[in-house]
Design a protein around this motif. Structure first.
Motif, PDB file in Angstrom:
ATOM      1  N   TRP A  41       0.752  -1.264  -0.004  1.00  0.00           N
ATOM      2  CA  TRP A  41       0.021   0.003   0.046  1.00  0.00           C
ATOM      3  C   TRP A  41       1.081   1.273   0.061  1.00  0.00           C
ATOM      4  O   TRP A  41       1.687   1.442   1.071  1.00  0.00           O
ATOM      5  N   GLY A  44      -2.338   4.143  -1.761  1.00  0.00           N
ATOM      6  CA  GLY A  44      -3.265   3.454  -2.600  1.00  0.00           C
ATOM      7  C   GLY A  44      -2.597   1.935  -2.800  1.00  0.00           C
ATOM      8  O   GLY A  44      -1.247   1.729  -2.527  1.00  0.00           O
TER       9      GLY A  44
ATOM     10  N   LEU B 455      -9.521   4.792  -4.390  1.00  0.00           N
ATOM     11  CA  LEU B 455      -8.641   5.073  -3.565  1.00  0.00           C
ATOM     12  C   LEU B 455      -7.670   6.282  -4.134  1.00  0.00           C
ATOM     13  O   LEU B 455      -7.166   6.990  -3.301  1.00  0.00           O
ATOM     14  N   GLY B 460      -5.654   6.961  -1.004  1.00  0.00           N
ATOM     15  CA  GLY B 460      -5.285   5.655  -0.229  1.00  0.00           C
ATOM     16  C   GLY B 460      -6.136   5.713   0.897  1.00  0.00           C
ATOM     17  O   GLY B 460      -5.651   4.799   1.798  1.00  0.00           O
ATOM     18  N   LEU B 462      -8.983   4.308   3.175  1.00  0.00           N
ATOM     19  CA  LEU B 462     -10.496   3.427   3.048  1.00  0.00           C
ATOM     20  C   LEU B 462     -11.497   4.100   3.296  1.00  0.00           C
ATOM     21  O   LEU B 462     -12.517   3.567   2.939  1.00  0.00           O
TER      22      LEU B 462
END
Lengths: 162, 507
Positions: A41, A44, B455, B460, B462
């Motif tokens: 990650w 993203g 995302l 990014g 959630l």
């Protein structure tokens, strides 16, 4: 199978567990490939993130199915006779596909259909000959001439100018 | 009443000679596909898809959906006459259809099956006519997060509502996703799981997999039992048909109940197979003479057929309005739409009005055509089953091979078809459901794209999936459906246990 007389064959348990192991192996492969590229990650998900998650779920599911399979009561999934019948089709089919590579779809199909009819049916010789010739010809007419969809062709078609 | 206006415009689009001709051809091809084992709806459509690339999209989709209707009708013929379900969703039809044929009432059983199918399908189409535009309008507000939530909902409902072993449904779904990820990643351009094999660069085309897993594997399963078919003869004349039609009002309740069950199962992707069993089970439970089921009760034919068709038709609703197919065949049709450059989903209703309404109108016409054609041609198709399988089998295999090749003009795909034929055979024998896998294959990339785009938009974070009431509802609903099984079984335990039919899928 319920009458107590077991027909011999591949047991459900062996097939279930064996297949679960194969699936587990492939999910492991997918996991390895995904982590190789980065499955983490960084602002993203990386390109390996999604496949790695799915492969992980697949791995867990297959392990679960493996243990579920172990607890299955004994029983036959396919009898050897059935499996032999399947192989009787699968092996000619493999050769058929191999033949497509060299002689094209039409010639291979002619032999495949005729061979199948001789081996498994009780046809008169002219019925075999007629089907073996006509079906590929009709296919040729539909695909090459009507819809202009080129299928794999071999030396015979080249010799005829197609 | 804007919808009705658009619908009539659609009839004008669909009712050209050209389109009606293709409708009839499609229905006939579909019946062939439905009658022959090894050629089901999904791979029948998959095989013929490449042939339609040159047509205009409206004609092409009319042809392909007509094949779908034909396949839905055709499955009943073999179920009644030969006790062989030509399609998985006609398994329940064999329970009472074949006993009827044994009693010499084959014509009656078939007329009942077709009529019920027609009623089921038309209820599905009416549902689409009125609900799809609303769903689409609503979905226009969707962003990537909402779309991902809808995808999630689809997959969760598969797991929650599926009757098969849960672990196997999950494995089937996840397997489909992993297979879908193979090849070049559209967002980063990475090669994923290609292991330096150049043929894998473009990934697996789901059409090839469908042809292998539904076509080749079905042939293999059929061949296990040897190469013989033994069937009953049937004659349908108008007297029999009218005799059945006179009885229909008596079974109206069953038909309505089954159709509603079917519509529900089609929209939430429970699928036609589950719907047909459910329709049969419900009819049996509410029937006055329960004991005559399985011995040639006409209700036992009406119920599963109307439910299966209602489901099969309603499965096109989420496909058109959201771009999410409700069944394997709908998934293949969706693939076709994308190949023609049409992006299924809410925008379709805005940008391609002619296409959408032409298609919906063609559903009405296609089913009417289908009913007439199938009633007229039963003897012909029953005769197909009398052609020795030693001739039919290699021809089906040839058609599958050609179909696999034409998808991308690749010989490698024929080998892939063989491999996935074997995989499909194993999966079928071990009772893994195939539909979730096909669905995951089709939607895998799009679900992932939606997930990642959502995302990227949120850098990014959630929490984007809980951003607004809509997406939160969808996500919560997904998890509720995921846990549907445990919840309903708890409810059942509390309120006594209703009768359930458990039927082994045919093998």
């Amino acid at each position: 199978m319920q009458q107590g007389e077991f027909e011999r064959g591949l047991s459900y348990r062996a097939a279930e567990c064996g297949w679960a192991l194969i699936v587990a192996f492939f999910s492991g492969l997918a996991l390895w490939d995904s982590f190789e590229r980065g499955a983490g990650w960084s602002g993203g998900p990386q390109s390996g993130f999604f496949p790695a998650q799915m492969a992980g779920i697949l791995l867990v599911a297959s392990i679960f199915i493996f243990f579920q399979g172990l607890r299955r009561p004994p029983g036959v999934l396919v009898t050897w006779l059935q499996l032999r019948r399947v192989a009787q089709v699968l092996i000619p089919l493999t050769f058929y596909i191999l033949a497509i590579e060299y002689v094209g779809v039409y010639v291979a199909s002619a032999f495949f259909i005729a061979g199948f009819m001789v081996a498994f049916g009780s046809f008169r010789w002219w019925a075999v000959l007629l089907s073996g010739l006509l079906i590929p010809l009709v296919t040729f007419w539909v695909f090459e001439l009507q819809f202009k969809v080129p299928l794999p062709k071999g030396p015979l078609e080249a010799w005829l100018g197609y | 009443m804007e919808n009705l206006e658009l619908l009539f415009h659609g009839f004008a689009v669909a009712l050209t000679w050209h389109n009606v001709l293709f409708m009839i051809i499609g229905v006939l091809l579909g019946i062939v596909v439905g009658v022959l084992p090894g050629l089901g709806g999904p791979n029948g459509v998959a095989i013929l898809l490449p042939l339609t690339f040159g047509m205009n999209p409206t004609t092409a989709i009319i042809l392909l959906t007509a094949i779908y209707w034909g396949a839905l009708f055709g499955g009943a013929i073999t179920a009644v006459l030969f006790n062989i379900p030509g399609e998985p969703w006609s398994v329940a039809t064999t329970f009472d259809g074949y006993p009827m044929a044994q009693q010499g009432r084959a014509g009656e059983a078939l007329a009942a099956a077709f009529t019920a199918s027609f009623i089921g399908a038309i209820s599905g189409v009416i549902l689409i006519t009125f609900l799809a535009p609303m769903v689409a309008k609503f979905a226009l507000r969707f962003g990537p997060a909402e779309f991902f939530a809808v995808f999630l909902l689809t997959f969760c409902s598969f797991i929650g509502m599926g009757k098969e072993n849960k672990a196997k449904i999950v494995a089937s779904l996840a397997g489909g996703f992993v297979l879908a990820a193979v090849g070049i990643d559209t967002i980063s351009g990475d090669m994923r799981m290609t292991f330096d094999v150049p043929e894998l660069m473009n990934g697996f085309d789901f059409l090839v997999l469908v042809i292998g897993m539904f076509g080749i594997s079905e042939i293999l399963v059929t061949l296990e039992e040897g190469l013989e078919f033994k069937g009953k003869r049937a004659r349908i004349d108008m007297a029999v048909v009218f005799h059945v039609w006179r009885q229909i009002p008596r079974y109206l309740k069953t038909l309505v109940r089954s159709s509603i069950t079917g519509m529900w199962m089609g929209v939430t992707p429970g699928g036609a197979v589950a719907a047909s069993f459910m329709g049969y089970g419900l009819a049996q439970r509410f029937s006055k003479n329960r004991d005559s089921f399985g011995k040639g009760n006409i209700e036992g034919v009406l119920a599963p057929e109307s439910a299966a068709h209602a489901a099969g038709t309603s499965a096109l609703l989420p496909m058109l309005a959201l771009g999410i197919p409700g069944s394997a065949t709908a998934a293949v049709l969706l693939g076709g739409l994308m190949i023609w450059g049409l992006q299924p989903g809410p925008l379709l209703f805005v940008e391609q009005k002619d296409f959408v309404w032409g298609l919906i109108a063609s559903m009405y016409l296609g089913n009417i055509t289908g009913l007439l054609v199938v009633l007229a041609t039963v003897p012909l198709f029953a005769a197909i089953m009398r052609v020795p399988f030693a001739l039919i089998a290699p021809v089906i295999l040839m058609v599958c091979a050609i179909g696999a090749f034409t998808v991308a003009n690749s010989r490698f795909d024929i080998w892939l078809m063989l491999v996935f034929g074997i995989v499909g055979y194993v999966l079928k024998k071990l009772d893994y459901p195939l539909a979730p896998m096909v669905l995951a294959l089709v939607l895998g990339d799009r679900a992932e794209d939606a997930f990642r785009q959502a995302l990227i938009g949120s850098a990014g974070d959630l929490s984007v999936f809980f951003d607004n009431p809509l997406v939160t509802t969808l996500v919560v609903l997904s998890f509720a459906l995921l846990l549907w099984g445990p919840i309903t079984s708890q409810v059942r335990r509390l309120f006594g246990r209703p009768a359930t039919v458990t039927v082994e899928p045919s093998s």
